[in-house]
Scaffold this motif. Structure first.
Motif, PDB file in Angstrom:
ATOM      1  N   SER A 146      14.604  17.786  -1.597  1.00 46.68           N
ATOM      2  CA  SER A 146      14.186  17.053  -0.413  1.00 46.68           C
ATOM      3  C   SER A 146      12.781  17.470   0.019  1.00 46.68           C
ATOM      4  O   SER A 146      11.967  16.624   0.408  1.00 46.68           O
ATOM      5  N   ALA A 147      12.498  18.760  -0.067  1.00 48.76           N
ATOM      6  CA  ALA A 147      11.150  19.248   0.275  1.00 48.76           C
ATOM      7  C   ALA A 147      10.112  18.681  -0.695  1.00 48.76           C
ATOM      8  O   ALA A 147       9.007  18.307  -0.282  1.00 48.76           O
ATOM      9  N   GLY A 148      10.454  18.607  -1.974  1.00 47.35           N
ATOM     10  CA  GLY A 148       9.548  18.002  -2.951  1.00 47.35           C
ATOM     11  C   GLY A 148       9.302  16.536  -2.644  1.00 47.35           C
ATOM     12  O   GLY A 148       8.157  16.065  -2.674  1.00 47.35           O
ATOM     13  N   ALA A 149      10.359  15.806  -2.332  1.00 46.48           N
ATOM     14  CA  ALA A 149      10.233  14.379  -2.011  1.00 46.48           C
ATOM     15  C   ALA A 149       9.410  14.182  -0.737  1.00 46.48           C
ATOM     16  O   ALA A 149       8.566  13.279  -0.674  1.00 46.48           O
ATOM     17  N   PHE A 150       9.641  15.015   0.263  1.00 46.20           N
ATOM     18  CA  PHE A 150       8.875  14.909   1.501  1.00 46.20           C
ATOM     19  C   PHE A 150       7.390  15.157   1.241  1.00 46.20           C
ATOM     20  O   PHE A 150       6.528  14.438   1.754  1.00 46.20           O
ATOM     21  N   THR A 151       7.098  16.160   0.445  1.00 44.17           N
ATOM     22  CA  THR A 151       5.709  16.466   0.095  1.00 44.17           C
ATOM     23  C   THR A 151       5.063  15.277  -0.607  1.00 44.17           C
ATOM     24  O   THR A 151       3.935  14.901  -0.293  1.00 44.17           O
ATOM     25  N   GLY A 152       5.790  14.669  -1.551  1.00 36.17           N
ATOM     26  CA  GLY A 152       5.267  13.512  -2.273  1.00 36.17           C
ATOM     27  C   GLY A 152       5.001  12.326  -1.376  1.00 36.17           C
ATOM     28  O   GLY A 152       3.940  11.688  -1.464  1.00 36.17           O
ATOM     29  N   THR A 153       5.933  12.029  -0.481  1.00 36.46           N
ATOM     30  CA  THR A 153       5.742  10.876   0.409  1.00 36.46           C
ATOM     31  C   THR A 153       4.599  11.133   1.384  1.00 36.46           C
ATOM     32  O   THR A 153       3.784  10.244   1.643  1.00 36.46           O
ATOM     33  N   LEU A 154       4.529  12.342   1.895  1.00 35.97           N
ATOM     34  CA  LEU A 154       3.458  12.688   2.823  1.00 35.97           C
ATOM     35  C   LEU A 154       2.092  12.598   2.135  1.00 35.97           C
ATOM     36  O   LEU A 154       1.132  12.077   2.720  1.00 35.97           O
ATOM     37  N   LEU A 155       2.015  13.079   0.908  1.00 34.43           N
ATOM     38  CA  LEU A 155       0.765  12.980   0.148  1.00 34.43           C
ATOM     39  C   LEU A 155       0.308  11.533  -0.001  1.00 34.43           C
ATOM     40  O   LEU A 155      -0.868  11.228   0.182  1.00 34.43           O
ATOM     41  N   VAL A 156       1.236  10.649  -0.353  1.00 31.56           N
ATOM     42  CA  VAL A 156       0.882   9.230  -0.528  1.00 31.56           C
ATOM     43  C   VAL A 156       0.341   8.650   0.769  1.00 31.56           C
ATOM     44  O   VAL A 156      -0.721   8.015   0.777  1.00 31.56           O
ATOM     45  N   VAL A 157       1.041   8.874   1.860  1.00 33.49           N
ATOM     46  CA  VAL A 157       0.617   8.300   3.141  1.00 33.49           C
ATOM     47  C   VAL A 157      -0.756   8.838   3.547  1.00 33.49           C
ATOM     48  O   VAL A 157      -1.628   8.077   3.973  1.00 33.49           O
ATOM     49  N   VAL A 158      -0.974  10.122   3.388  1.00 40.15           N
ATOM     50  CA  VAL A 158      -2.265  10.714   3.755  1.00 40.15           C
ATOM     51  C   VAL A 158      -3.383  10.199   2.843  1.00 40.15           C
ATOM     52  O   VAL A 158      -4.455   9.811   3.322  1.00 40.15           O
ATOM     53  N   ILE A 159      -3.149  10.167   1.538  1.00 35.87           N
ATOM     54  CA  ILE A 159      -4.179   9.708   0.602  1.00 35.87           C
ATOM     55  C   ILE A 159      -4.508   8.234   0.832  1.00 35.87           C
ATOM     56  O   ILE A 159      -5.684   7.861   0.885  1.00 35.87           O
ATOM     57  N   VAL A 160      -3.499   7.402   0.975  1.00 39.24           N
ATOM     58  CA  VAL A 160      -3.750   5.974   1.216  1.00 39.24           C
ATOM     59  C   VAL A 160      -4.481   5.793   2.545  1.00 39.24           C
ATOM     60  O   VAL A 160      -5.396   4.964   2.647  1.00 39.24           O
ATOM     61  N   TYR A 161      -4.117   6.575   3.555  1.00 44.21           N
ATOM     62  CA  TYR A 161      -4.810   6.500   4.844  1.00 44.21           C
ATOM     63  C   TYR A 161      -6.309   6.752   4.663  1.00 44.21           C
ATOM     64  O   TYR A 161      -7.151   6.004   5.172  1.00 44.21           O
ATOM     65  N   PHE A 162      -6.651   7.819   3.933  1.00 42.30           N
ATOM     66  CA  PHE A 162      -8.065   8.150   3.747  1.00 42.30           C
ATOM     67  C   PHE A 162      -8.783   7.131   2.863  1.00 42.30           C
ATOM     68  O   PHE A 162      -9.954   6.834   3.088  1.00 42.30           O
ATOM     69  N   ILE A 163      -8.104   6.580   1.891  1.00 39.55           N
ATOM     70  CA  ILE A 163      -8.706   5.527   1.056  1.00 39.55           C
ATOM     71  C   ILE A 163      -9.020   4.306   1.911  1.00 39.55           C
ATOM     72  O   ILE A 163     -10.126   3.753   1.841  1.00 39.55           O
ATOM     73  N   LEU A 164      -8.052   3.881   2.713  1.00 35.99           N
ATOM     74  CA  LEU A 164      -8.269   2.713   3.574  1.00 35.99           C
ATOM     75  C   LEU A 164      -9.342   2.987   4.626  1.00 35.99           C
ATOM     76  O   LEU A 164     -10.164   2.119   4.927  1.00 35.99           O
ATOM     77  N   ARG A 165      -9.337   4.169   5.161  1.00 39.07           N
ATOM     78  CA  ARG A 165     -10.358   4.541   6.153  1.00 39.07           C
ATOM     79  C   ARG A 165     -11.747   4.504   5.529  1.00 39.07           C
ATOM     80  O   ARG A 165     -12.696   4.001   6.135  1.00 39.07           O
ATOM     81  N   HIS A 166     -11.850   5.027   4.316  1.00 38.73           N
ATOM     82  CA  HIS A 166     -13.132   5.018   3.603  1.00 38.73           C
ATOM     83  C   HIS A 166     -13.585   3.581   3.325  1.00 38.73           C
ATOM     84  O   HIS A 166     -14.757   3.247   3.503  1.00 38.73           O
ATOM     85  N   LYS A 167     -12.672   2.719   2.899  1.00 37.51           N
ATOM     86  CA  LYS A 167     -12.988   1.297   2.648  1.00 37.51           C
ATOM     87  C   LYS A 167     -13.458   0.617   3.932  1.00 37.51           C
ATOM     88  O   LYS A 167     -14.415  -0.150   3.918  1.00 37.51           O
ATOM     89  N   ASN A 168     -12.769   0.881   5.041  1.00 36.15           N
ATOM     90  CA  ASN A 168     -13.139   0.264   6.317  1.00 36.15           C
ATOM     91  C   ASN A 168     -14.500   0.755   6.810  1.00 36.15           C
ATOM     92  O   ASN A 168     -15.259  -0.008   7.410  1.00 36.15           O
ATOM     93  N   MET A 169     -14.812   2.016   6.559  1.00 34.52           N
ATOM     94  CA  MET A 169     -16.110   2.559   6.959  1.00 34.52           C
ATOM     95  C   MET A 169     -17.234   1.929   6.139  1.00 34.52           C
ATOM     96  O   MET A 169     -18.333   1.721   6.644  1.00 34.52           O
ATOM     97  N   LYS A 170     -16.974   1.639   4.874  1.00 32.60           N
ATOM     98  CA  LYS A 170     -17.971   0.986   4.018  1.00 32.60           C
ATOM     99  C   LYS A 170     -18.283  -0.422   4.480  1.00 32.60           C
ATOM    100  O   LYS A 170     -19.408  -0.890   4.366  1.00 32.60           O
ATOM    101  N   LYS A 171     -17.275  -1.116   5.001  1.00 34.91           N
ATOM    102  CA  LYS A 171     -17.426  -2.495   5.450  1.00 34.91           C
ATOM    103  C   LYS A 171     -18.307  -2.586   6.690  1.00 34.91           C
ATOM    104  O   LYS A 171     -18.966  -3.599   6.904  1.00 34.91           O
ATOM    105  N   THR A 172     -18.288  -1.560   7.528  1.00 34.23           N
ATOM    106  CA  THR A 172     -19.062  -1.632   8.769  1.00 34.23           C
ATOM    107  C   THR A 172     -20.471  -1.117   8.625  1.00 34.23           C
ATOM    108  O   THR A 172     -20.965  -0.643   7.728  1.00 34.23           O
TER     109      THR A 172
END
Length: 172
Positions: A146-172
């Motif tokens: 469960s700890a491994g799965a939580f780490t994996g899901t948290l990593l995805v959400v954080v990484i996708v957040y930063f990717i989207l944030r970076h894309k949005n910053m490029k647009k402006t």
């Protein structure tokens, strides 16, 4: 976000593949699965034995140490538990990616749903392992998974957040 939806079937395929491996693995007895002969063959000089002999801890009601288990069984313990954590980390990543677009507006559910699914699969896998001769199910292993799965899901959400944030910053 569109590419996540487009690749969803691949993420689900990965989930199914990992589950097939886990099901097969939990169907094997310890004797069929042990890596001790491999470790004895390739780690003859017992690397890090001097450092590891001062290290011990309780896991699932048993004290794990070189003194109690011997060098090769102690090293195998880390290999096996690392495989638990790593496999469920990968499962958490794949489940999160497969379900990501369904919870676009709710970061809490993006983490919670895949994590709970992986934890349920871990519990089922331990139950299945208990049906195999010479193996015992372990609640502590479910917690580790469960700890491994939580780490994996948290990593995805954080990484996708930063990717989207970076894309949005490029647009402006």
């Amino acid at each position: 976000m569109i590419s996540l939806k487009k690749n969803e079937k691949w993420f689900w395929s990965g989930v199914v593949f990992i589950e097939m491996i886990l099901f097969y693995s939990s169907s094997m007895t310890y004797k069929q699965q042990t890596s001790v002969p491999f470790l004895e063959r390739y780690l003859r000089n017992k690397p890090l034995a001097g450092s590891l002999k001062h290290f011990g801890f309780n896991y699932g009601g048993k004290y794990q140490s070189i003194e109690n288990d011997g060098y090769f069984h102690f090293v195998e313990f880390f290999v096996r538990k690392g495989a638990h954590f790593g496999t469920y980390l990968a499962l958490g990543v794949l489940l999160c990616l497969a379900l990501y677009t369904y919870f676009q507006k709710n970061n809490f559910l993006k983490i919670l749903v895949p994590w709970l699914m992986a934890t349920g699969l871990a519990a089922f896998d331990e139950f299945h392992q208990g049906l195999t001769g010479g193996r015992t199910p372990s609640v502590v292993d479910v917690i580790l998974d469960s700890a491994g799965a939580f780490t994996g899901t948290l990593l995805v959400v954080v990484i996708v957040y930063f990717i989207l944030r970076h894309k949005n910053m490029k647009k402006t």
